[in-house]
Design a protein around this motif. Structure first.
Motif, short mmCIF file in Angstrom:
data_model
loop_
_atom_site.label_atom_id
_atom_site.label_comp_id
_atom_site.label_asym_id
_atom_site.label_seq_id
_atom_site.Cartn_x
_atom_site.Cartn_y
_atom_site.Cartn_z
N LYS A 32 -8.65 23.36 32.07
CA LYS A 32 -7.82 22.42 30.43
C LYS A 32 -7.92 23.83 29.39
CE LYS A 32 -9.01 17.63 31.56
NZ LYS A 32 -10.51 17.00 31.17
N ALA A 33 -9.04 23.80 29.50
CA ALA A 33 -8.99 25.02 28.53
C ALA A 33 -8.65 26.14 28.44
CB ALA A 33 -10.65 25.49 28.23
N ASP A 34 -8.63 26.83 29.48
CA ASP A 34 -7.75 27.55 30.17
C ASP A 34 -5.95 27.53 29.85
OD1 ASP A 34 -8.18 30.26 31.38
OD2 ASP A 34 -6.59 29.88 32.71
N LYS A 35 -5.30 26.65 30.32
CA LYS A 35 -3.96 26.08 29.89
C LYS A 35 -3.77 26.27 28.62
CE LYS A 35 -3.42 23.22 33.80
NZ LYS A 35 -2.64 21.86 34.62
N LYS A 36 -4.85 25.48 27.55
CA LYS A 36 -4.74 25.33 26.53
C LYS A 36 -4.68 26.87 26.31
CE LYS A 36 -6.38 21.58 24.40
NZ LYS A 36 -7.28 20.71 23.41
N LYS A 37 -5.14 27.62 26.75
CA LYS A 37 -5.73 28.90 25.50
C LYS A 37 -4.44 29.73 25.97
CE LYS A 37 -8.00 32.64 27.93
NZ LYS A 37 -9.04 32.69 28.30
N HIS A 38 -3.45 29.40 27.26
CA HIS A 38 -2.14 30.34 27.70
C HIS A 38 -1.36 29.44 26.53
CE1 HIS A 38 -4.57 33.06 30.21
NE2 HIS A 38 -5.37 32.32 30.61
N LYS A 39 -1.19 28.86 26.83
CA LYS A 39 0.11 27.51 25.57
C LYS A 39 -0.01 28.42 24.20
CE LYS A 39 1.63 23.00 26.08
NZ LYS A 39 1.69 22.18 26.04
N ARG A 40 -0.92 28.02 23.90
CA ARG A 40 -1.20 29.13 22.91
C ARG A 40 -0.82 30.60 22.61
NH1 ARG A 40 -6.61 28.55 20.66
NH2 ARG A 40 -7.43 26.60 21.47
N ARG A 41 -1.01 31.23 23.21
CA ARG A 41 -0.86 32.28 23.81
C ARG A 41 0.54 32.84 23.37
NH1 ARG A 41 -4.52 35.27 27.23
NH2 ARG A 41 -6.74 35.41 26.63
N LYS A 42 1.14 31.66 23.68
CA LYS A 42 2.58 31.51 24.35
C LYS A 42 4.16 31.26 23.76
CE LYS A 42 5.39 30.46 28.33
NZ LYS A 42 5.44 29.37 29.72
N MET A 43 2.99 30.29 22.33
CA MET A 43 3.71 30.27 21.82
C MET A 43 3.87 30.87 20.45
SD MET A 43 2.45 25.75 21.21
CE MET A 43 3.28 26.00 19.31
N ILE A 44 2.10 32.00 19.49
CA ILE A 44 1.98 33.00 19.34
C ILE A 44 3.22 34.09 19.42
CG2 ILE A 44 0.94 35.09 18.31
CD1 ILE A 44 -1.97 32.84 18.58
N LYS A 45 3.59 34.39 20.62
CA LYS A 45 4.45 35.13 20.99
C LYS A 45 5.37 35.01 21.03
CE LYS A 45 3.22 37.61 25.63
NZ LYS A 45 3.09 38.33 26.56
N ILE A 46 5.86 33.23 21.35
CA ILE A 46 7.19 33.01 20.71
C ILE A 46 7.79 33.09 19.43
CG2 ILE A 46 8.71 31.22 20.36
CD1 ILE A 46 7.55 30.34 23.46
N ASN A 47 6.70 32.39 17.99
CA ASN A 47 6.53 33.16 16.94
C ASN A 47 6.61 34.02 16.20
OD1 ASN A 47 6.10 30.40 16.60
ND2 ASN A 47 4.19 30.39 16.14
N THR A 48 5.66 34.89 17.33
CA THR A 48 6.46 36.43 16.50
C THR A 48 7.89 37.23 17.07
OG1 THR A 48 3.72 36.42 17.58
CG2 THR A 48 5.00 38.39 16.87
N ASN A 49 8.32 36.83 17.88
CA ASN A 49 9.38 37.25 18.71
C ASN A 49 10.61 36.88 17.72
OD1 ASN A 49 8.26 38.71 20.38
ND2 ASN A 49 8.32 37.39 22.06
#
Lengths: 50, 174
Positions: A32-49
């Motif tokens: 659960k924690a790992d999925k959340k972490k990767h989802k957050r990273r993905k969102m940050i990446k999308i926002n940066t782009n």
């Protein structure tokens, strides 16, 4: 990926047992924690782009 | 009641797209299919196998898969026992055939193939590749390096989506 150094002998030992409830919970909590972490990273990446 | 421990203790020798003959370097494409009762006639301790796979096969909560070379399905190169849990696939046992172990092994790549298959099964079941297993303590570093597995405490190891993708792409990208 290169060749990994081989051991001279490979030993297995086994005494069958299922995972304990605590271990199962630990795995599920990690997933659960790992999925959340990767989802957050993905969102940050999308926002940066954006 | 004293609980006995069962650890995964297998050396990942090489990540290959198939099995590689250690002497000649020739590669052979592989199949992984579920076992049936007839497979276990020669999968015994007397034949050099270390686990009791017949007993493993009989356990209702798991499936045993065999790795063979394409067009040579009678010779089992390795076995893996897997359970589908609520949110991941769990690897109970994994073993290379007796002739694929140690310094005189015939083929390299058996464990990597089987672990990649377990990750693929996890993707197919909607678990995003997550796979867990109990490692022997002295192999934790090895699994981290070769499989990208994450040590989550004790002997517990988890392969997450990123690592599972790398493994499945390596073995099943065609």
């Amino acid at each position: 990926m290169g060749l990994i150094k081989e051991p001279r002998d490979i030993d297995f030992y086994v005494d069958p047992r299922p995972l304990t409830k605590e271990e199962e919970k630990r795995i599920s909590d990690f997933i659960k924690a790992d999925k959340k972490k990767h989802k957050r990273r993905k969102m940050i990446k999308i926002n940066t782009n954006a | 009641m004293v609980m006995k421990l069962q650890y995964i203790d297998i050396e990942i020798d090489k990540l290959t797209n198939s099995l590689e003959n250690v002497t000649t370097g020739d590669s052979f494409q592989t199949d992984i299919i579920i076992t049936d009762q007839n497979d276990f006639e020669f999968i015994t301790k007397k034949d050099g196998w270390l686990f009791n796979w017949k007993d493993e096969f009989k356990k209702p909560d798991r499936d045993v898969y065999k790795l063979t070379i394409v067009n040579n399905q009678k010779v089992i190169q390795g076995l893996v026992s897997l359970s589908v849990k609520a949110d991941h696939v769990y690897m109970h046992l994994i073993e290379s055939a007796p002739f694929n172990r140690g310094k005189n092994k015939v083929y390299a790549g058996v464990p990597g193939n089987l672990v990649a298959f377990a990750c693929k099964l996890s993707f197919q079941r909607g678990f995003e590749g997550y796979l867990s297993f109990l490692s022997k303590t002295n192999l934790i570093d090895h699994y981290e390096k070769t499989l990208g597995a994450i040590h989550t405490g004790g002997q517990l190891m988890v392969i997450n989506t990123n690592a599972a993708l790398k493994l499945t792409n390596k073995y099943f990208d065609k």
